[in-house]
Design an enzyme around this catalytic site. Structure first.
Site, PDB file in Angstrom:
ATOM      1  N   GLY A 269     -13.219  -4.250   1.416  1.00 19.44           N
ATOM      2  CA  GLY A 269     -14.627  -3.907   1.646  1.00 19.44           C
ATOM      3  C   GLY A 269     -15.217  -3.062   0.540  1.00 19.44           C
ATOM      4  O   GLY A 269     -16.367  -3.252   0.134  1.00 19.44           O
TER       5      GLY A 269
ATOM      6  N   ARG B 100       0.825  -1.207   0.000  1.00 21.92           N
ATOM      7  CA  ARG B 100       0.000   0.000   0.000  1.00 21.92           C
ATOM      8  C   ARG B 100       0.863   1.264   0.000  1.00 21.92           C
ATOM      9  O   ARG B 100       0.479   2.269  -0.620  1.00 21.92           O
ATOM     10  CB  ARG B 100      -0.944  -0.008   1.201  1.00 21.92           C
ATOM     11  CG  ARG B 100      -2.105  -0.975   1.028  1.00 21.92           C
ATOM     12  CD  ARG B 100      -2.980  -1.040   2.247  1.00 21.92           C
ATOM     13  NE  ARG B 100      -4.175  -1.842   2.012  1.00 21.92           N
ATOM     14  CZ  ARG B 100      -4.963  -2.289   2.959  1.00 21.92           C
ATOM     15  NH1 ARG B 100      -4.711  -2.013   4.224  1.00 21.92           N
ATOM     16  NH2 ARG B 100      -6.024  -3.010   2.661  1.00 21.92           N
TER      17      ARG B 100
ATOM     18  N   LYS C 278     -19.128 -18.542   3.310  1.00 20.77           N
ATOM     19  CA  LYS C 278     -20.556 -18.389   3.606  1.00 20.77           C
ATOM     20  C   LYS C 278     -21.333 -17.657   2.526  1.00 20.77           C
ATOM     21  O   LYS C 278     -20.902 -16.620   2.034  1.00 20.77           O
ATOM     22  CB  LYS C 278     -20.726 -17.639   4.927  1.00 20.77           C
ATOM     23  CG  LYS C 278     -20.260 -18.428   6.145  1.00 20.77           C
ATOM     24  CD  LYS C 278     -20.568 -17.663   7.418  1.00 20.77           C
ATOM     25  CE  LYS C 278     -20.192 -18.463   8.658  1.00 20.77           C
ATOM     26  NZ  LYS C 278     -20.525 -17.740   9.896  1.00 20.77           N
TER      27      LYS C 278
ATOM     28  N   GLY D  61      -8.811 -10.169  -0.042  1.00 26.95           N
ATOM     29  CA  GLY D  61      -7.537 -10.633   0.506  1.00 26.95           C
ATOM     30  C   GLY D  61      -7.113 -12.020   0.064  1.00 26.95           C
ATOM     31  O   GLY D  61      -5.978 -12.228  -0.389  1.00 26.95           O
TER      32      GLY D  61
END
Length: 398
Positions: free
Chosen positions: A374, A41, A198, A351
């Site tokens: 996100g 980053r 999930k 990720g």
């Protein structure tokens, strides 16, 4: 998307002598001793900082780091390690400034790093008074932190409301361009790979993509739930039986459009979840009651690879098996290699996806690798990110 780009301002000479405030994403992992363990980053922020310096601007850079408590600065919250690494990468000293909200001294051609912005009271709730103070520090606000683009905070959204000029840095602009190419104006067929443990965490993404994509490839625990919905037995594999109706609805929504959710025809199973577990390839119709499905089988992987190689656009979020265990990594590797070999424009994010890309060394073959976890997921859900909204509004008001 109509946004003002910092690169254009610099090319027009409009940044010379101006105070430029760059909101970067320098939230890097550190070990217990405070040493940076991975600096991607920081390196990704360099083009914007260099662009500002080359344009003759007085440059201020800030970022969040970790999860500090507002108004309570602790040594572990400090950007000091980031300042040191930035200094090394830029080949010049980058001073770290604390207590900067009420004023910063920086001359054209200089760059300073402003201490962790999430320590400022009112940052997370986008306090208008704080946002106005931040805006008063600069002539040009540059948002270059896609990883925070889904948050409407003082240093990402509020400052853009009040700054004289608000624009997108090269990293954020590249994300906007890649997302537009992949989702707003995709070359068909459009294939999406959504995998993870999930269905519940990615149900809205699946529903949103089902209305747009030509192939919706599911993997991991999500695929197990879809196999159940298709009437297959999955043994003791991870799944969410309470979401079978939702999975069936996604399958039907795709069918209604002449598209599909490919259901695995073979799988790799084990009796235990362990790296040294015995891996067995089975037809999807032959899974035993005590089997754990830990990967897609070679037949399924080959079929999906053929589809991906014929795609026009590919969106990838999540490995399709437990790729950390060698015996159950072949499905993800086959998918990764197919994406690398495809002539499609590909965009990947998340990720675990980035870890898989790094493991198989295909970074240069993926069209665009998203830096925001996100934020990337919210885009896939069909949400409009606050950062995109405010920068578009500001561009429209010029």
């Amino acid at each position: 998307m109509n946004i003002l780009r910092f690169s254009d301002l610099c090319a027009q000479g409009r940044a010379r002598g101006q105070r430029v405030f760059i909101r970067a994403d320098l939230n890097v992992p550190q070990d217990d001793a405070g040493h940076i363990t991975e600096d991607t980053r920081i390196r990704a922020s360099l083009p914007c900082i260099r662009m500002a310096l080359d344009a003759g601007a007085a440059v201020m850079v800030t970022s969040h780091l970790g999860r500090p408590t507002e108004g309570e600065f602790k040594p572990e919250d400090s950007l000091a390690p980031v300042a040191a690494r930035l200094s090394e990468l830029l080949g010049r000293e980058v001073p770290l400034r604390s207590h900067w909200v009420d004023g910063v001294q920086v001359a054209p051609g200089q760059v300073v790093l402003l201490e962790n912005c999430r320590v400022n009271k009112g940052e997370k709730k986008n306090n208008p008074e704080l946002a106005q103070k931040l805006a008063a520090l600069c002539d040009i606000f540059v948002h270059d932190a896609f990883g925070t683009a889904h948050r409407a905070e003082a240093s990402t959204y509020g400052i853009a409301q009040y700054a004289k000029t608000a624009c997108a840095g090269p990293l954020l602009a590249a994300e906007i361009d890649a997302i537009s190419q992949a989702l707003a104006n995709p070359k068909r067929p459009l294939a999406a790979i959504v995998a993870g443990s999930k269905v519940s965490t990615k149900l809205t993404i699946l529903k949103s993509l089902a209305a747009n994509v030509d192939q919706l490839i599911v993997g991991g625990g999500i695929a197990n739930t879809f196999m159940l919905a298709a009437g297959l037995k999955i043994g003791k594999s991870l799944a969410e039986p309470n979401l079978l109706a939702e999975a069936k609805a996604v399958i039907e929504a795709m069918k209604a459009r002449g598209a599909e959710v490919p259901i695995p025809t073979d799988v790799v199973v084990a009796k235990t979840f362990a790296a040294d577990a015995q891996a067995t390839v089975k037809a999807a119709t032959e899974v035993a009651d005590d089997d754990l499905i830990l990967d897609i089988g070679p037949q399924t992987a080959a079929r999906l690879a053929t589809q991906l190689k014929a795609a026009g656009t590919i969106v990838w979020n999540g490995p399709v098996g437990v790729f950390e265990f060698e015996a159950f990594s072949h499905g993800t590797e086959t998918i990764a290699r197919a994406i690398a070999e495809s002539s499609a424009f590909s965009i990947a994010g998340g990720g675990d996806t980035l870890a898989a890309i790094a493991k198989y060394g295909i970074e240069k073959e993926v069209g665009y690798i998203s830096t925001g976890g996100g934020a990337f997921l919210e885009v896939l859900e069909g949400k409009t990110l606050p950062a995109f909204t405010i920068l578009s509004e500001r561009a429209g008001s010029l």
